[in-house]
Every structure is written in C-alpha cells, then in structure tokens.
Design an enzyme around this catalytic site. Structure first.
Site, PDB file in Angstrom:
ATOM      1  N   ARG A  86       0.816  -1.213   0.000  1.00 37.54           N
ATOM      2  CA  ARG A  86       0.000   0.000   0.000  1.00 37.54           C
ATOM      3  C   ARG A  86       0.853   1.268   0.000  1.00 37.54           C
ATOM      4  NH1 ARG A  86      -5.315  -1.136   3.833  1.00 37.54           N
ATOM      5  NH2 ARG A  86      -5.978  -3.062   2.805  1.00 37.54           N
ATOM      6  N   ASP A 122     -15.627   9.517   8.565  1.00 38.24           N
ATOM      7  CA  ASP A 122     -14.571   8.526   8.388  1.00 38.24           C
ATOM      8  C   ASP A 122     -13.242   9.276   8.357  1.00 38.24           C
ATOM      9  OD1 ASP A 122     -14.694   5.360   7.361  1.00 38.24           O
ATOM     10  OD2 ASP A 122     -12.812   6.368   6.905  1.00 38.24           O
TER      11      ASP A 122
END
Length: 332
Positions: free
Chosen positions: A77, A180
């Site tokens: 990632r 979020d």
C-alpha cells in the site's frame, strides 16, 4: 521446498524437549528465509525498522494497531505512495512525514493504511432494531444518527433506507452524520454510485424504491436516490483527534468493526467520549467481534452487540440541534 520441513516425529517416551526446540528453530528460520525471498523481489527496500516506524506512526495518528503479519500489506500500500512522491526508499519518505506534521501526505498515508471492508445491510439484525428504535422516537421533530466509520457509504445509506422504511416516507425526521478518517472513501460515499454486484443481496423491492439503475455508459452501475443523499452529511473525522467539534444529541451511534483495530485503552477513551454526545436512551451499535463490557459504567448491554448509554453519562440538554439547525458540527 521439501515437505519434510513440516513433519516432526513424536519424541520418544522420556526424551527431552530439545527436539521440539529444534523444530521451532527450523520453522523460525524458514519464515525468515521466506521473508528475505519476498523482500528480494521488491521494488523498494523495506526493513523491519521501516515497518516498526510505520506501525508507531499509524498507531499515533489513527489509533490503528497493526499486527506483525501485516508487513506485506503495508509495503504494497505504501509503495504506491513512494512512487507518487518520487521517493526511492522508505526511510526518506517516513522522515518527511515525521518532520512535516502538516504535510498533505499524512492524509494519503492514513488513507492507504485504513481498512474499508463494508457492505449494504451488514449485520442485518441491527437495522431491524434501529427501525423499532426510530418508530419509538416518532414523537421527536428530529432524530440524529452518527455513523462513525462510514467508509464508502453502504452503512449510512442502509441507515437512511431504514429510516425511510420506519416512517414510510422519503422525508423522515432523521438526519445522519457519516464520518470517516479516509477522505477517498468519503467522496465515494457522497457520490452514492455502486456496481451491481455490491447491491445483489438487497431485496428487489428495496432496490426499486431507493436506487436508480445506470443506462448507456453507466450500464452495470446503480445510484442511490437523491432523497437518501439529502438526509446524510459526509464529513472527515478522526476518532483519535483530541477534539471532535460535534454537537451532542445523538439518538443512535453506529461504531461497528472499528474498535477491533484499537488497543483497549484507546477503545475505552473513545467510549467515554461517545456517552455525553448521546441522548438519554440512546443506543450504541457495535460490531459482531466487539465487546464493550469494560465500559459498563458508561454503557449497558441491551441485546446482541447493542448498548444503551447510562442515564448518568448521557447528554441532558434537550434538543441540542433543532430541526432548523444546519449541522451537527460545532465549527460548521
């Protein structure tokens, strides 16, 4: 690689534990060799020290506790971020973050390491309970729900559908705050567009009422109705921030499958902050793998992963955000 490495004879009666110790050493050596082989094929060098730095950084900024087994995931990632930032090694990339607390790259770093597993009607029993809760609050002019880990929007849109079903109206007295830490998934949620396979488990009658099928270039996609979007506000919020800038007065808080990534002391600190934001009788909906028994002074278990806020810890200020108020954020 020989399968014999994974087979060990049972020690003879009365023998020492030396054979077992030797076997453990073989397994440990094998694991180290596999990691070295994997590292050899990587574009960027990624040492154990680099991984430990990443673990400490994401723990501090987002409260996420990464297991040692996540090293490959972290590399894959963050390697994308090294390419995007034209870095050739992890060390300088991490140095930049640590030396620049206000760098926009922190947002990308956090987004890259955030898990966003979600779906419509996940843990469906919660929405049946919510429907009953909303109907029991039908005397209120405005009901407030906070979805604290909105991800790509499936959960807050399921909450909105549940509200409309509870009141049999496309304009129920319900408003939903969807937050979020990951800005990319929040934008996805705002758009409200999904692939058909993401809604395949939703009953057909619900699909017809609350979704619009794409045509032409949008064939294979489906979009939520504007009425659903109109009762949801998407905003970025990090549960680890020292100040949330939220108005109290929530009747329901959904915080599902989030706490499992936090250490127990962090979980407790967040639960303590939830309670005074919730109205008396407010319900906290948790994930199926989460247990908040340690917060019994603040919440009482009412059913399967559903807790009610204790009266002495709840908000008692009445309607903190009347129907005309524009936002649940104090700074908005």
């Amino acid at each position: 690689m020989s399968n014999s490495l994974f087979k060990f004879d049972k020690p003879a009666q009365g023998s020492s534990l030396s054979q077992v110790s030797a076997a453990k050493q073989v397994v440990a050596s094998l694991g180290k060799t596999l990691l070295q082989d994997e590292s050899a094929g990587r574009e960027f060098e990624f040492s154990d020290r680099d991984f430990e730095r990443v673990r400490l950084m994401i723990l501090k900024v987002a409260g996420i506790s990464l297991a040692a087994s996540k090293q490959s995931m972290v590399y894959s990632r963050l390697a994308r971020r090294l390419r995007a930032c034209n870095h050739t090694r992890f060390g300088p990339y991490l140095d930049h973050l640590e030396n620049s607390p206000s760098s926009p790259e922190w947002e990308h770093f956090t987004n890259a390491l955030t898990t966003n597993l979600t779906s419509f009607y996940r843990e469906a029993h919660h929405f049946e309970l919510l429907k009953k809760q909303l109907q029991g609050l039908s005397h209120k002019s405005r009901i407030e729900i906070w979805c604290s880990a909105a991800s790509t929007g499936e959960e807050p849109y399921t909450l909105a559908i549940t509200a409309m079903e509870a009141f049999q109206s496309l304009n129920p007295p319900v408003r939903i705050l969807a937050t979020d830490i990951d800005t990319k998934v929040l934008e996805h949620g705002r758009q409200g567009v999904y692939k058909m396979d993401q809604v395949e488990k939703i009953p057909q009658d619900i699909l017809r009422r609350y979704f619009l099928r794409g045509k032409g270039d949008n064939d294979g996609l489906i979009r939520v109705r504007p009425e659903l979007q109109s009762i949801i506000t998407f905003r970025r919020l990090n549960l680890m921030d020292s100040h949330w800038a939220l108005r109290p007065g929530f009747d329901a808080v959904f915080c599902r499958n989030v706490m499992i990534y936090f250490e127990k002391d962090v979980q407790m600190a967040i639960l303590k902050r939830f309670a005074p934001l919730m109205n008396t009788g407010g319900l906290l909906y948790a994930g199926h793998s989460e247990n908040f028994a340690m917060a019994r002074d603040y919440f009482t278990l009412k059913g399967k992963t559903v807790y009610s806020v204790n009266d002495d810890k709840a908000f008692k200020g009445g309607d903190a955000n009347p129907a005309g108020a524009a936002s649940r954020f104090t700074g908005a």
